[in-house]
Design a protein around this motif. Structure first.
Motif, PDB file in Angstrom:
ATOM      1  N   PRO A 180       9.081   5.536   4.630  1.00  0.00           N
ATOM      2  CA  PRO A 180      10.335   5.225   5.002  1.00  0.00           C
ATOM      3  C   PRO A 180      10.597   3.642   4.822  1.00  0.00           C
ATOM      4  O   PRO A 180       9.506   2.856   5.348  1.00  0.00           O
ATOM      5  N   ARG A 181      11.753   3.219   4.298  1.00  0.00           N
ATOM      6  CA  ARG A 181      11.909   1.902   4.094  1.00  0.00           C
ATOM      7  C   ARG A 181      12.130   0.981   5.682  1.00  0.00           C
ATOM      8  O   ARG A 181      11.748   0.277   6.060  1.00  0.00           O
ATOM      9  N   MET A 182      13.190   1.699   6.239  1.00  0.00           N
ATOM     10  CA  MET A 182      13.538   1.326   7.759  1.00  0.00           C
ATOM     11  C   MET A 182      13.747  -0.162   7.959  1.00  0.00           C
ATOM     12  O   MET A 182      13.412  -0.793   8.993  1.00  0.00           O
ATOM     13  N   GLU A 183      14.378  -0.766   6.737  1.00  0.00           N
ATOM     14  CA  GLU A 183      14.829  -2.248   7.149  1.00  0.00           C
ATOM     15  C   GLU A 183      15.768  -2.554   8.350  1.00  0.00           C
ATOM     16  O   GLU A 183      15.907  -3.524   8.879  1.00  0.00           O
ATOM     17  N   TRP A 184      16.690  -1.034   8.804  1.00  0.00           N
ATOM     18  CA  TRP A 184      17.671  -1.471   9.863  1.00  0.00           C
ATOM     19  C   TRP A 184      16.755  -1.482  11.253  1.00  0.00           C
ATOM     20  O   TRP A 184      17.183  -1.772  12.243  1.00  0.00           O
ATOM     21  N   PRO A 213       0.845  -1.253  -0.037  1.00  0.00           N
ATOM     22  CA  PRO A 213       0.024  -0.007   0.026  1.00  0.00           C
ATOM     23  C   PRO A 213       0.914   1.235  -0.035  1.00  0.00           C
ATOM     24  O   PRO A 213       2.178   1.157   0.388  1.00  0.00           O
ATOM     25  N   ALA A 214       0.262   2.329  -0.328  1.00  0.00           N
ATOM     26  CA  ALA A 214       0.864   3.678  -0.566  1.00  0.00           C
ATOM     27  C   ALA A 214       0.674   4.334   0.666  1.00  0.00           C
ATOM     28  O   ALA A 214      -0.410   4.724   1.151  1.00  0.00           O
ATOM     29  N   ALA A 215       1.726   4.493   1.583  1.00  0.00           N
ATOM     30  CA  ALA A 215       1.585   5.479   2.849  1.00  0.00           C
ATOM     31  C   ALA A 215       0.401   4.879   3.785  1.00  0.00           C
ATOM     32  O   ALA A 215      -0.206   5.792   4.280  1.00  0.00           O
ATOM     33  N   VAL A 249      -4.340  20.987  -3.289  1.00  0.00           N
ATOM     34  CA  VAL A 249      -3.758  19.461  -2.924  1.00  0.00           C
ATOM     35  C   VAL A 249      -3.956  18.790  -4.176  1.00  0.00           C
ATOM     36  O   VAL A 249      -3.101  17.497  -3.885  1.00  0.00           O
ATOM     37  N   THR A 250      -4.080  18.984  -5.330  1.00  0.00           N
ATOM     38  CA  THR A 250      -3.835  18.527  -6.444  1.00  0.00           C
ATOM     39  C   THR A 250      -2.333  18.276  -6.736  1.00  0.00           C
ATOM     40  O   THR A 250      -1.693  17.309  -7.009  1.00  0.00           O
ATOM     41  N   LEU A 251      -1.677  19.518  -6.511  1.00  0.00           N
ATOM     42  CA  LEU A 251      -0.142  19.436  -6.825  1.00  0.00           C
ATOM     43  C   LEU A 251       0.569  18.803  -5.585  1.00  0.00           C
ATOM     44  O   LEU A 251       1.474  18.325  -5.915  1.00  0.00           O
ATOM     45  N   LEU A 252      -0.130  18.753  -4.454  1.00  0.00           N
ATOM     46  CA  LEU A 252       0.673  17.841  -3.306  1.00  0.00           C
ATOM     47  C   LEU A 252       0.572  16.374  -3.602  1.00  0.00           C
ATOM     48  O   LEU A 252       1.234  15.541  -2.666  1.00  0.00           O
ATOM     49  N   CYS A 253      -0.341  15.742  -4.518  1.00  0.00           N
ATOM     50  CA  CYS A 253      -0.595  14.458  -4.809  1.00  0.00           C
ATOM     51  C   CYS A 253       0.287  14.013  -5.996  1.00  0.00           C
ATOM     52  O   CYS A 253       0.510  12.725  -6.117  1.00  0.00           O
ATOM     53  N   THR A 254       1.060  15.024  -6.570  1.00  0.00           N
ATOM     54  CA  THR A 254       1.855  14.625  -7.650  1.00  0.00           C
ATOM     55  C   THR A 254       3.153  13.680  -7.314  1.00  0.00           C
ATOM     56  O   THR A 254       3.505  13.919  -6.279  1.00  0.00           O
ATOM     57  N   PRO A 255       3.492  13.034  -8.315  1.00  0.00           N
ATOM     58  CA  PRO A 255       4.823  12.151  -8.089  1.00  0.00           C
ATOM     59  C   PRO A 255       6.010  12.942  -7.551  1.00  0.00           C
ATOM     60  O   PRO A 255       6.709  12.478  -6.466  1.00  0.00           O
ATOM     61  N   PRO A 256       6.404  14.088  -7.849  1.00  0.00           N
ATOM     62  CA  PRO A 256       7.322  14.845  -7.547  1.00  0.00           C
ATOM     63  C   PRO A 256       7.547  15.044  -5.883  1.00  0.00           C
ATOM     64  O   PRO A 256       8.422  14.870  -5.210  1.00  0.00           O
ATOM     65  N   VAL A 257       5.968  15.618  -5.443  1.00  0.00           N
ATOM     66  CA  VAL A 257       6.028  15.811  -4.126  1.00  0.00           C
ATOM     67  C   VAL A 257       6.043  14.327  -3.298  1.00  0.00           C
ATOM     68  O   VAL A 257       6.676  14.330  -2.369  1.00  0.00           O
ATOM     69  N   GLN A 258       5.570  13.429  -3.903  1.00  0.00           N
ATOM     70  CA  GLN A 258       5.780  12.088  -3.449  1.00  0.00           C
ATOM     71  C   GLN A 258       7.226  11.692  -2.919  1.00  0.00           C
ATOM     72  O   GLN A 258       7.532  11.163  -2.048  1.00  0.00           O
ATOM     73  N   ARG A 259       7.882  12.025  -4.082  1.00  0.00           N
ATOM     74  CA  ARG A 259       9.217  11.675  -3.975  1.00  0.00           C
ATOM     75  C   ARG A 259      10.052  12.625  -2.919  1.00  0.00           C
ATOM     76  O   ARG A 259      10.888  12.064  -2.153  1.00  0.00           O
ATOM     77  N   VAL A 260       9.869  13.625  -2.828  1.00  0.00           N
ATOM     78  CA  VAL A 260      10.365  14.456  -1.732  1.00  0.00           C
ATOM     79  C   VAL A 260      10.038  14.230  -0.257  1.00  0.00           C
ATOM     80  O   VAL A 260      10.917  14.397   0.618  1.00  0.00           O
ATOM     81  N   ALA A 311      -2.770   7.802  -6.086  1.00  0.00           N
ATOM     82  CA  ALA A 311      -1.876   6.818  -5.298  1.00  0.00           C
ATOM     83  C   ALA A 311      -1.047   7.647  -4.402  1.00  0.00           C
ATOM     84  O   ALA A 311      -0.460   7.237  -3.404  1.00  0.00           O
ATOM     85  N   GLY A 312      -1.312   9.025  -4.469  1.00  0.00           N
ATOM     86  CA  GLY A 312      -0.569   9.923  -3.548  1.00  0.00           C
ATOM     87  C   GLY A 312      -1.584  10.835  -2.523  1.00  0.00           C
ATOM     88  O   GLY A 312      -1.239  11.963  -2.085  1.00  0.00           O
ATOM     89  N   THR A 313      -2.671  10.413  -2.289  1.00  0.00           N
ATOM     90  CA  THR A 313      -3.864  11.220  -1.740  1.00  0.00           C
ATOM     91  C   THR A 313      -3.527  11.482  -0.357  1.00  0.00           C
ATOM     92  O   THR A 313      -3.905  12.455   0.550  1.00  0.00           O
ATOM     93  N   LEU A 314      -2.720  10.401   0.313  1.00  0.00           N
ATOM     94  CA  LEU A 314      -2.286  10.784   1.741  1.00  0.00           C
ATOM     95  C   LEU A 314      -1.330  11.790   1.920  1.00  0.00           C
ATOM     96  O   LEU A 314      -1.360  12.624   2.882  1.00  0.00           O
ATOM     97  N   TYR A 315      -0.564  11.834   0.882  1.00  0.00           N
ATOM     98  CA  TYR A 315       0.463  13.066   0.853  1.00  0.00           C
ATOM     99  C   TYR A 315      -0.418  14.415   0.812  1.00  0.00           C
ATOM    100  O   TYR A 315       0.042  15.266   1.684  1.00  0.00           O
ATOM    101  N   GLY A 316      -1.377  14.414  -0.088  1.00  0.00           N
ATOM    102  CA  GLY A 316      -2.027  15.574  -0.273  1.00  0.00           C
ATOM    103  C   GLY A 316      -2.870  15.844   0.893  1.00  0.00           C
ATOM    104  O   GLY A 316      -3.124  17.115   1.498  1.00  0.00           O
ATOM    105  N   TYR A 317      -3.259  14.778   1.496  1.00  0.00           N
ATOM    106  CA  TYR A 317      -4.277  14.981   2.759  1.00  0.00           C
ATOM    107  C   TYR A 317      -3.531  15.755   3.989  1.00  0.00           C
ATOM    108  O   TYR A 317      -3.806  16.711   4.612  1.00  0.00           O
ATOM    109  N   LEU A 318      -2.233  14.948   4.430  1.00  0.00           N
ATOM    110  CA  LEU A 318      -1.494  15.685   5.268  1.00  0.00           C
ATOM    111  C   LEU A 318      -0.585  16.867   4.996  1.00  0.00           C
ATOM    112  O   LEU A 318      -0.552  17.800   6.004  1.00  0.00           O
ATOM    113  N   LEU A 319      -0.406  16.892   4.000  1.00  0.00           N
ATOM    114  CA  LEU A 319       0.441  18.287   3.600  1.00  0.00           C
ATOM    115  C   LEU A 319      -0.400  19.606   3.142  1.00  0.00           C
ATOM    116  O   LEU A 319       0.133  20.733   3.711  1.00  0.00           O
ATOM    117  N   HIS A 320      -1.566  19.444   2.850  1.00  0.00           N
ATOM    118  CA  HIS A 320      -2.356  20.643   2.502  1.00  0.00           C
ATOM    119  C   HIS A 320      -2.787  21.486   3.846  1.00  0.00           C
ATOM    120  O   HIS A 320      -3.020  22.551   3.738  1.00  0.00           O
TER     121      HIS A 320
END
Length: 407
Positions: free
Chosen positions: A369-373, A21-23, A351-362, A307-316
């Motif tokens: 986070p991967r956090m295998e450690w 899942p995404a975020a 909120v649309t811009l905050l859901c975009t892939p560039p924002v997701q990458r940042v 795929a980036g709605t939780l990014y837009g939700y928390l950042l807006h």
């Protein structure tokens, strides 16, 4: 995400395969209908097919969330806007939570899924709750604002709720009548002011029935609400809902739609709480079904943003709360019709811009986070990966056969 059941004999339509899942919010998979060549589901980062309908629904629901938040500071003296606000608040979170529940049906205590719950929900909650507290302290000039992980501020309550709901999923899946039990829990919470604000448990419990409903839904339920008859009927239903909301706006306490207080805390008799839980649940289901009926099932320009709605939700929230704390919404012209339109366009664009892939990458370091450690190696997970790799050649033919059967 799903396939219509067109096979015969003892073959059944398979459930959607497990997917990363995404975020913290499970991602759409197979299409509920046989897709046309130009509308076939696309593959996400994990290589699994995503369904356009659910990505579209998630994006449109998060747009409604941002619109509602932008209207809150400017709706005080506008009865029509307050009515529209009440209608939006009746359906936007239920629509998003039902989808989250639907894609949580396969959640169990498997180590890889528990790790994903920690990295996709717990870690973002800790980081964003801390960030929002510091934001309010320095931007809102409230030096006494504490940093407390037990008292979610503004938007982070949803991560607390998602954590609790997902952890309890195996229990709800075992009950004979899970939705009825969840409604009883929500009604009991509505008459229990002593629950307090820890982890925003009032919202966790009062929104619980929508998540449990998502757990009980099947692919055909979404196909039912997407029929043309439902789409046409949704027009007068929304018109009536808006008319009733306009009539009730001067008397209605909007706090009922937030599900964060018991009835006694809203200056109402205790018995009103359970009645309001049931009434709002019924209204939310009707309006959410109408909302789903209008969601396009084909790929749109905004489908990939699902795929980036939780990014837009928390950042807006930083943008809108920052404007509110700075007093920008106190400008008189923003409370006029043109000002409301501009505020709405700003919220939708942001909120649309905050859901975009560039924002997701940042912001992926905070959201996914991967956090295998931090985790012990899971021998079972490694074995599953080896099995998937070694069986990919032979499994491709079997997978193609299963797709033909379920299509």
């Amino acid at each position: 995400m799903f396939h219509s059941d067109s096979s015969s004999g003892h073959q059944r339509t398979p459930l959607p395969p497990a997917q990363r899942p995404a975020a913290g919010v499970p991602s759409p998979r197979h299409s509920p209908e046989r897709p046309a060549p130009e509308n076939r589901p696309t593959k996400g980062e994990s290589g699994k097919k995503r369904d356009a309908f659910f990505d579209n629904a998630k994006y449109l629901a998060i747009v409604l969330v941002a619109m509602g938040h932008s209207w809150e500071p400017v709706k005080a003296h506008n009865q029509f806007l307050k009515a529209l606000y009440d209608v939006v608040y009746t359906l936007h979170m239920p629509a998003f939570i039902i989808i989250s529940g639907f894609f949580s049906r396969s959640f169990d205590a498997r180590p890889d899924r528990l790790r994903r719950l920690v990295t996709g929900v717990v870690v973002p909650y800790v980081l964003f709750e801390t960030a929002y507290s510091l934001f309010k302290r320095y931007v809102g000039h409230t030096p006494d604002q504490p940093i407390s992980l037990l008292d979610p501020w503004y938007l982070t309550w949803f991560l607390c709720a998602l954590f609790v709901w997902r952890l309890t999923t195996p229990i709800w899946r075992q009950l004979r009548h899970p939705l009825a039990v969840a409604l009883v829990v929500a009604m009991a919470a509505s008459v229990s002011p002593d629950i307090g604000n820890d982890l925003d448990m009032q919202r966790v419990l009062q929104f619980l029935p929508y998540f449990v409903l998502g757990l009980t839904l099947r692919p055909e339920h979404f196909r039912l609400v997407r029929r043309w008859s439902v789409r046409i009927a949704a027009v007068p239903v929304f018109a009536v809902a808006l008319a009733v909301a306009y009539w009730a706006a001067p008397q209605m306490n909007t706090a009922w739609f937030y599900h964060r207080d018991a009835a006694q805390e809203l200056a109402a008799p205790w018995w009103v709480g359970p009645l309001m839980v049931l009434a709002l649940f019924a209204c939310s289901l009707v309006l959410t079904a109408c909302f789903y009926s209008w969601v396009p099932g084909r790929r749109m320009w905004f489908t990939s943003l699902g795929a980036g709605t939780l990014y837009g939700y928390l950042l807006h929230g930083f943008l809108l709360k920052g404007a509110d704390l700075r007093g920008w919404f106190e400008q008189p012209w923003l409370h006029r019709p043109l000002g409301v339109v501009l505020v709405t366009l700003f919220a939708v664009t942001a909120v649309t811009l905050l859901c975009t892939p560039p924002v997701q990458r940042v912001f992926r370091f905070a959201m996914e986070p991967r956090m295998e450690w931090a985790f012990r190696r899971d021998a079972g997970d490694a074995a599953r990966r080896r099995e998937g790799t070694s069986g990919s050649a032979g499994g491709a033919a079997r997978g193609a056969s299963r797709e033909r059967v379920s299509a």
